[in-house]
Design an enzyme around this catalytic site. Structure first.
Site, short mmCIF file in Angstrom:
data_model
loop_
_atom_site.label_atom_id
_atom_site.label_comp_id
_atom_site.label_asym_id
_atom_site.label_seq_id
_atom_site.Cartn_x
_atom_site.Cartn_y
_atom_site.Cartn_z
N ASN A 78 9.16 3.27 6.33
CA ASN A 78 8.00 3.20 7.20
C ASN A 78 8.52 3.34 8.62
O ASN A 78 9.05 2.39 9.19
CB ASN A 78 7.31 1.85 6.98
CG ASN A 78 6.09 1.66 7.86
OD1 ASN A 78 5.78 2.52 8.70
ND2 ASN A 78 5.40 0.55 7.69
N ARG A 120 5.83 6.38 4.21
CA ARG A 120 4.49 6.02 4.66
C ARG A 120 4.09 7.03 5.74
O ARG A 120 4.80 7.22 6.72
CB ARG A 120 4.49 4.63 5.26
CG ARG A 120 3.11 4.26 5.74
CD ARG A 120 3.11 3.09 6.65
NE ARG A 120 1.75 2.81 7.05
CZ ARG A 120 1.44 2.09 8.11
NH1 ARG A 120 2.38 1.57 8.86
NH2 ARG A 120 0.19 1.88 8.42
N HIS A 151 -5.19 1.67 6.49
CA HIS A 151 -4.76 0.54 5.66
C HIS A 151 -5.07 0.79 4.18
O HIS A 151 -5.16 -0.15 3.40
CB HIS A 151 -5.49 -0.78 6.04
CG HIS A 151 -5.04 -1.40 7.32
ND1 HIS A 151 -5.90 -2.12 8.12
CD2 HIS A 151 -3.83 -1.45 7.93
CE1 HIS A 151 -5.25 -2.58 9.17
NE2 HIS A 151 -3.99 -2.18 9.10
N ARG A 178 -6.82 -4.87 19.84
CA ARG A 178 -7.88 -3.83 19.85
C ARG A 178 -9.24 -4.49 19.66
O ARG A 178 -9.35 -5.48 18.94
CB ARG A 178 -7.64 -2.84 18.70
CG ARG A 178 -6.48 -1.92 18.92
CD ARG A 178 -6.13 -1.13 17.66
NE ARG A 178 -4.95 -1.64 17.02
CZ ARG A 178 -4.57 -1.35 15.77
NH1 ARG A 178 -5.31 -0.54 15.03
NH2 ARG A 178 -3.47 -1.85 15.26
N GLU A 192 2.46 -3.15 0.49
CA GLU A 192 2.29 -1.70 0.63
C GLU A 192 3.53 -0.95 0.15
O GLU A 192 3.43 0.11 -0.43
CB GLU A 192 1.99 -1.37 2.09
CG GLU A 192 0.60 -1.84 2.51
CD GLU A 192 0.44 -1.94 4.02
OE1 GLU A 192 0.90 -2.94 4.60
OE2 GLU A 192 -0.16 -1.03 4.62
#
Ligand code: ADP
Length: 407
Positions: free
Chosen positions: A7, A96, A184, A245, A389
């Site tokens: 990743n 990823r 996600h 955010r 993940e």
């Protein structure tokens, strides 16, 4: 099959080295041989760590100029810790990739697939270039090994048009691909699969709402194993309140700020990506642990930040209950979802009427572990499931190479 999962971010490379095959997947007995991180790439404080069983290695103040040096360091650390005797033992690599454009599933990276990932750079300029850099380096280091791309967006490609279309002039969608993509996906897909396993339910009879609450936060409505709506949109800015955010807000605020404060697009982007959310509201941190502690001590702004965060989450749970009609499971995951009982409690507050009821004691106890936290009369099974993940990336890599289907 031994798979190196990577990743790659702008200044970091996270990795896991995983052994998996069909039998291990069926028994949920995949083996994590090693995991680690190279961070602050290109700075004098570059650091690298790797853990393999009992053995760990950690170096700081390294000279790691770029992703090439970082991935070479990953391989060296795998050897140092004994996880890898020879790089030839790595059968395949799983990457990823945040934005997969229109791809609906993980892909073996061929020239054609690579071209499409490159085309998606304009849709995810903060992520895809670094993911691609990692891949390019790995292709050089492991030219004769299969490389598979696993996309954050792919799971959400099953959304119907009514969920992914914005009510903007249609040409923006047709010509410029402006639509909801969602992110996600790997995490939502993993916890949905795990929920069905734990609750012993089949895909065809399960409607789920999954909440991934980490630094980035998103919530997904899953009908019979397929994503039918999700809160992140064209970019990962939309939806829930996040660490830095804002999630949903009136887009006219941007125009107003640009006109009134003469903010440039770069300044607005910094505000929306780095200075909003929990950080902007609390004025102290983007870290939920710290904000919960400040709120407990009576700090008003921290209390309000938690309140806004949980209220937005509750609203989305209500909305997705309406989307699905009947909900069998609600899952919390990600750093906050897995570790913050208070947030789960506030998110479900007042939802008894819709069938959501937490067991207070079970909820308090469930920290960082898989747990059923539903109350006795809850019509919806409420679970905490730590996400994984990397495991799903390894499994997808195996499946794509062997040509075997999903769960
Ligand atoms: P990322 O999205 O970067 O992978 P994580 O999933 O690790 O991030 O989630 C990070 C968030 O989880 C942070 O807001 C952090 O404060 C929160 N978190 C981690 N542990 C706890 C805890 N024990 N209580 C509350 N929040 C926690």
């Amino acid at each position: 099959m031994k798979i190196l999962v990577l990743n790659c971010g702008s200044s970091s490379v996270k990795f896991q080295y995983i052994e998996t095959d069909l039998e291990r997947i069926d028994r949920n007995q995949d083996r994590r041989l090693a995991s680690g991180l190279v961070e602050k790439i290109g700075t004098p404080e570059a650091a690298a760590s790797c853990q393999a069983g009992e053995r760990t290695t950690r170096d700081v103040g390294l000279e790691i100029a770029d992703h090439h040096a970082a991935i070479a360091k990953v391989v060296a650390m795998l050897q140092q810790t004994g996880a890898l005797a020879d790089p030839k033992e790595i059968h395949a690599l799983g990457h990823r990739v945040v934005h997969g454009g229109d791809f609906q599933s993980s892909q073996l990276i061929t020239a054609e697939v690579l071209k499409k990932i490159e085309e998606a750079v304009e849709l995810a300029p903060l992520h895809n270039p670094h993911n691609l850099k990692g891949y390019t380096v790995c292709r050089e280091l492991f030219p004769d090994r299969p490389h598979v791309a696993v996309f954050d967006t792919a799971f959400h490609q099953t959304m119907p048009a009514r969920a992914y279309l914005y009510a903007l002039p249609y040409d923006h969608f047709r010509r410029h691909r402006i639509r909801r993509y969602g992110f996600h996906g790997t995490s939502h897909r993993y916890v949905a699969y795990r929920f069905r396993q734990l609750a012993e339910r089949s895909k065809e009879e399960t409607n789920l709402i999954t909440c991934h609450l980490g630094n980035g936060c998103s919530i997904t409505a899953i009908q019979f194993g397929r994503s039918v709506d999700t809160s992140m949109g064209f970019t990962p800015l939309e939806g829930l309140v996040m660490g830095t955010r804002p999630g949903d807000f009136d887009p006219a605020i941007v125009l107003h700020l640009m006109a009134k404060l003469e903010m440039t697009p770069q300044e607005v982007s910094a505000m929306l990506n780095r200075h909003s959310g929990l950080y902007g509201l609390s004025g102290e941190s983007n870290d939920m642990r710290q904000i919960l502690e400040s709120a407990r001590q009576g700090h008003e702004r921290a209390r309000r930040a938690v309140d806004v965060f949980c209220y937005r989450l509750r609203k989305y749970i209500g909305a997705y209950t309406a989307v699905l009609g009947q909900v069998h499971g609600l899952v919390f995951t990600g750093g906050i979802g897995e570790n913050a009982p208070r947030v789960r409690d506030l998110a479900c507050e007042g939802l008894n009427w819709l069938g959501y009821e937490l067991d207070r004691a079970k909820n308090e106890k469930a920290v960082g572990v898989e747990a059923d936290i539903s109350g006795r009369d809850s019509r919806v099974q409420i679970f905490v499931i730590p996400t994984n993940e990397e495991l799903l990336i390894a499994r997808d890599t195996y499946r794509v190479i062997e040509g075997v289907g999903d769960h």
